[in-house]
Design a protein around this motif. Structure first.
Motif, PDB file in Angstrom:
ATOM      1  N   HIS A  89       0.029  11.584   3.310  1.00  0.00           N
ATOM      2  CA  HIS A  89       0.440  10.467   2.656  1.00  0.00           C
ATOM      3  C   HIS A  89      -0.492   9.256   2.950  1.00  0.00           C
ATOM      4  O   HIS A  89      -0.334   8.251   2.746  1.00  0.00           O
ATOM      5  CB  HIS A  89       1.928  10.017   2.829  1.00  0.00           C
ATOM      6  CG  HIS A  89       2.781  11.270   2.293  1.00  0.00           C
ATOM      7  ND1 HIS A  89       3.225  11.231   1.218  1.00  0.00           N
ATOM      8  CD2 HIS A  89       3.489  12.251   3.192  1.00  0.00           C
ATOM      9  CE1 HIS A  89       3.945  12.151   1.006  1.00  0.00           C
ATOM     10  NE2 HIS A  89       4.237  12.646   2.149  1.00  0.00           N
ATOM     11  N   GLY A  90      -1.140   9.320   4.151  1.00  0.00           N
ATOM     12  CA  GLY A  90      -1.845   8.255   4.622  1.00  0.00           C
ATOM     13  C   GLY A  90      -1.240   7.234   5.653  1.00  0.00           C
ATOM     14  O   GLY A  90      -0.087   6.989   5.368  1.00  0.00           O
ATOM     15  N   VAL A  91      -1.724   6.776   6.671  1.00  0.00           N
ATOM     16  CA  VAL A  91      -1.175   6.073   7.710  1.00  0.00           C
ATOM     17  C   VAL A  91      -2.228   4.772   8.058  1.00  0.00           C
ATOM     18  O   VAL A  91      -3.472   5.207   8.094  1.00  0.00           O
ATOM     19  CB  VAL A  91      -0.538   6.559   8.764  1.00  0.00           C
ATOM     20  CG1 VAL A  91      -0.147   5.579   9.893  1.00  0.00           C
ATOM     21  CG2 VAL A  91       0.511   7.549   8.381  1.00  0.00           C
ATOM     22  N   ASP A  92      -1.870   3.492   8.137  1.00  0.00           N
ATOM     23  CA  ASP A  92      -2.780   2.676   8.459  1.00  0.00           C
ATOM     24  C   ASP A  92      -2.105   2.081  10.117  1.00  0.00           C
ATOM     25  O   ASP A  92      -1.084   2.128  10.400  1.00  0.00           O
ATOM     26  CB  ASP A  92      -2.773   1.552   7.438  1.00  0.00           C
ATOM     27  CG  ASP A  92      -3.143   1.567   5.996  1.00  0.00           C
ATOM     28  OD1 ASP A  92      -3.997   2.726   6.160  1.00  0.00           O
ATOM     29  OD2 ASP A  92      -2.957   1.210   5.120  1.00  0.00           O
ATOM     30  N   SER A 151       0.921  -1.308  -0.048  1.00  0.00           N
ATOM     31  CA  SER A 151       0.096   0.130   0.213  1.00  0.00           C
ATOM     32  C   SER A 151       0.851   1.460  -0.047  1.00  0.00           C
ATOM     33  O   SER A 151       0.402   2.489  -0.417  1.00  0.00           O
ATOM     34  CB  SER A 151      -0.870   0.020   1.302  1.00  0.00           C
ATOM     35  OG  SER A 151      -0.188   0.366   2.465  1.00  0.00           O
ATOM     36  N   LYS A 198      -7.222   2.085   7.618  1.00  0.00           N
ATOM     37  CA  LYS A 198      -6.705   3.495   7.671  1.00  0.00           C
ATOM     38  C   LYS A 198      -7.057   4.340   9.047  1.00  0.00           C
ATOM     39  O   LYS A 198      -8.008   3.897   9.766  1.00  0.00           O
ATOM     40  CB  LYS A 198      -7.747   4.223   6.781  1.00  0.00           C
ATOM     41  CG  LYS A 198      -7.291   3.948   5.347  1.00  0.00           C
ATOM     42  CD  LYS A 198      -7.911   4.633   4.145  1.00  0.00           C
ATOM     43  CE  LYS A 198      -7.524   4.283   2.692  1.00  0.00           C
ATOM     44  NZ  LYS A 198      -8.502   4.974   1.847  1.00  0.00           N
ATOM     45  N   HIS A 204       1.704   2.639   2.540  1.00  0.00           N
ATOM     46  CA  HIS A 204       1.223   3.566   3.653  1.00  0.00           C
ATOM     47  C   HIS A 204       2.008   2.862   5.042  1.00  0.00           C
ATOM     48  O   HIS A 204       2.085   1.865   5.067  1.00  0.00           O
ATOM     49  CB  HIS A 204      -0.362   3.119   3.931  1.00  0.00           C
ATOM     50  CG  HIS A 204      -1.156   4.000   3.049  1.00  0.00           C
ATOM     51  ND1 HIS A 204      -2.533   3.921   3.119  1.00  0.00           N
ATOM     52  CD2 HIS A 204      -0.929   4.641   2.154  1.00  0.00           C
ATOM     53  CE1 HIS A 204      -3.126   4.702   2.338  1.00  0.00           C
ATOM     54  NE2 HIS A 204      -2.379   5.113   1.618  1.00  0.00           N
ATOM     55  N   SER A 205       2.570   4.066   5.749  1.00  0.00           N
ATOM     56  CA  SER A 205       3.128   3.551   7.103  1.00  0.00           C
ATOM     57  C   SER A 205       2.089   2.821   7.850  1.00  0.00           C
ATOM     58  O   SER A 205       1.031   3.037   7.722  1.00  0.00           O
ATOM     59  CB  SER A 205       3.777   5.089   7.584  1.00  0.00           C
ATOM     60  OG  SER A 205       4.569   5.591   6.993  1.00  0.00           O
ATOM     61  N   GLN A 206       2.639   2.239   8.821  1.00  0.00           N
ATOM     62  CA  GLN A 206       2.141   1.240   9.572  1.00  0.00           C
ATOM     63  C   GLN A 206       2.208   1.379  11.008  1.00  0.00           C
ATOM     64  O   GLN A 206       3.540   1.555  11.129  1.00  0.00           O
ATOM     65  CB  GLN A 206       2.339  -0.246   9.167  1.00  0.00           C
ATOM     66  CG  GLN A 206       1.936  -0.513   7.723  1.00  0.00           C
ATOM     67  CD  GLN A 206       0.490  -0.651   7.214  1.00  0.00           C
ATOM     68  OE1 GLN A 206      -0.595  -1.073   8.021  1.00  0.00           O
ATOM     69  NE2 GLN A 206       0.126  -0.216   5.894  1.00  0.00           N
TER      70      GLN A 206
END
Length: 296
Positions: free
Chosen positions: A260-263, A157, A203, A159-161
Motif C-alpha cells: 500500500h505504500g508508506v511515507d 494521501s 516515500k 499512506h501510513s506515516q
C-alpha cells in the motif's frame, strides 16, 4: 478525507532501563518537570485531534489509568478547602476525549501490543505514540506540527506515516533507519536531510534495524510516532514471531510498504528518550527549567 480520531499508546513495558526508579512507579509516570512523561504524550495526541486513546498495559500499570481518571475524593477535598483552581487543573482532559485501557496479556513485542488494541480500535485507522519518546512541547505547535502534520498527510494521501529525524553518525546503530524510495529525485537522501527543519513527507522503501554506519541507507531514524491504516492489523495477525518470540511492528510495516505504500515525515523540533536514564535526566532538567522560567 479520512479523519483519524483514535490512537494507541503501548505502556506494558517494565522499563528496565529506568531501574531502580521504575521498580515501583511505572516509567510513564516518572516526572518531566511538574508532570509525568505520559501527560505530554497524551496532550500531543489531543492537540493533533485525537479523541479516543487506547493504553495497552498490564496488571501492574493500573496507576497510569488512574492518573487520567477523576479522583472524586481528592477533588472533593480540594474544593472543600477552596482550591477549585487546583482541582480543575487535575481534571484537564477535554470532555470529548476518552481514554481506555486494555491489557496486552503476554509480553510479545511492540507489534503484539499494537494488535492488542484492535478490539477497541475496531475498523478505524489510528495513530501510535510510543510513551518513551516525548516531543518538545515548548518549541513546536502540536496543533499543526509532527503528529498533526502526519494525520493531515494520511488524510490526503491514504499512506501510513512514520516520523523520522536525522541523527548523528555515532547514533545510527541505535535506531531503525529509513531507506528512501528510489525514482523521485526529491526522495534522495541528500534532499530529505535538508528538509529536517520542517515537516515534509517522503516515500520510504523500508527500514534497516540498528545498522552499522557503513550499512545505513540514510541518517533518518524512526522517532516513535506512527499513523497507520487499519490494514496494519491484518499484517500483524499474520506476522511470524521473530527471535525471542516477539511480533515485530517493523515486519508488518514492511508488508504494508509493499502492498500500500508508506511515507516518512521529517520531524520538527526535538525529542527526548524518557526511557533512558541519561536522556531522561537531561529532559527533566530542561522541562523543569522551562516551567520555572514561565512561573517567574
Amino acid at each position: 478525507m479520512k479523519k483519524i480520531t483514535h490512537a494507541v499508546i503501548p505502556v506494558a513495558g517494565f522499563g528496565t532501563r529506568m531501574l531502580p526508579l521504575s521498580k515501583a512507579v511505572p516509567k510513564e509516570l516518572l516526572p518531566l518537570g511538574n508532570r509525568p512523561a505520559i501527560h505530554y504524550v497524551v496532550e500531543e495526541a489531543i492537540a493533533a485531534g485525537i479523541k479516543h486513546i487506547v493504553l495497552v498495559g498490564h496488571a501492574q500499570k493500573s496507576a497510569i489509568e488512574n492518573y487520567f481518571d477523576i479522583n472524586a475524593e481528592l477533588d472533593n477535598q480540594l474544593r472543600h478547602k477552596g482550591k477549585d483552581e487546583l482541582a480543575d487543573s487535575l481534571n484537564w482532559l477535554p470532555e470529548d476525549v476518552t481514554i481506555s485501557m486494555i491489557r496486552q496479556g503476554k509480553a510479545l513485542g511492540l507489534g503484539h501490543a499494537v494488535l492488542a488494541a484492535r478490539p477497541i480500535i475496531g475498523d478505524h485507522d489510528f495513530a501510535v505514540l510510543l510513551p518513551d519518546v516525548v516531543l518538545d512541547p515548548f518549541i513546536t505547535d502540536m496543533h499543526k506540527d509532527n503528529l498533526a502534520f502526519m494525520l493531515a498527510e494520511f488524510a490526503n494521501s491514504d499512506h501510513s506515516q512514520i516520523l523520522v529525524d536525522k541523527v548523528a553518525d555515532s547514533e545510527v546503530h541505535k535506531y531503525g533507519i529509513a531507506k528512501l524510495s528510489e525514482g523521485d529525485s526529491s526522495n534522495s537522501v541528500s534532499g530529505i536531510n535538508k528538509q529536517t527543519d520542517t515537516n515534509a513527507s517522503f516515500k520510504v522503501a523500508g527500514f534497516v534495524e540498528k545498522p552499522s554506519l557503513v550499512d545505513a541507507p540514510s541518517r533518518l531514524a524512526v522517532v516513535g510516532r506512527y499513523v497507520f491504516s487499519n490494514k496494519i492489523f491484518d499484517y500483524l495477525e499474520n506476522t511470524t514471531a521473530s527471535v525471542g518470540g516477539e511480533i515485530q511492528l517493523t515486519d508488518a510495516i514492511d508488508a504494508l510498504i509493499s502492498q500500500h505504500g508508506v511515507d516518512v515525515t521529517t520531524m520538527v523540533g526535538d525529542s527526548y528518550d524518557a526511557g533512558d536514564m541519561r536522556s531522561y535526566m537531561q529532559a527533566f532538567i530542561y522541562f523543569a527549567e522551562r516551567q520555572l522560567a514561565a512561573d517567574e
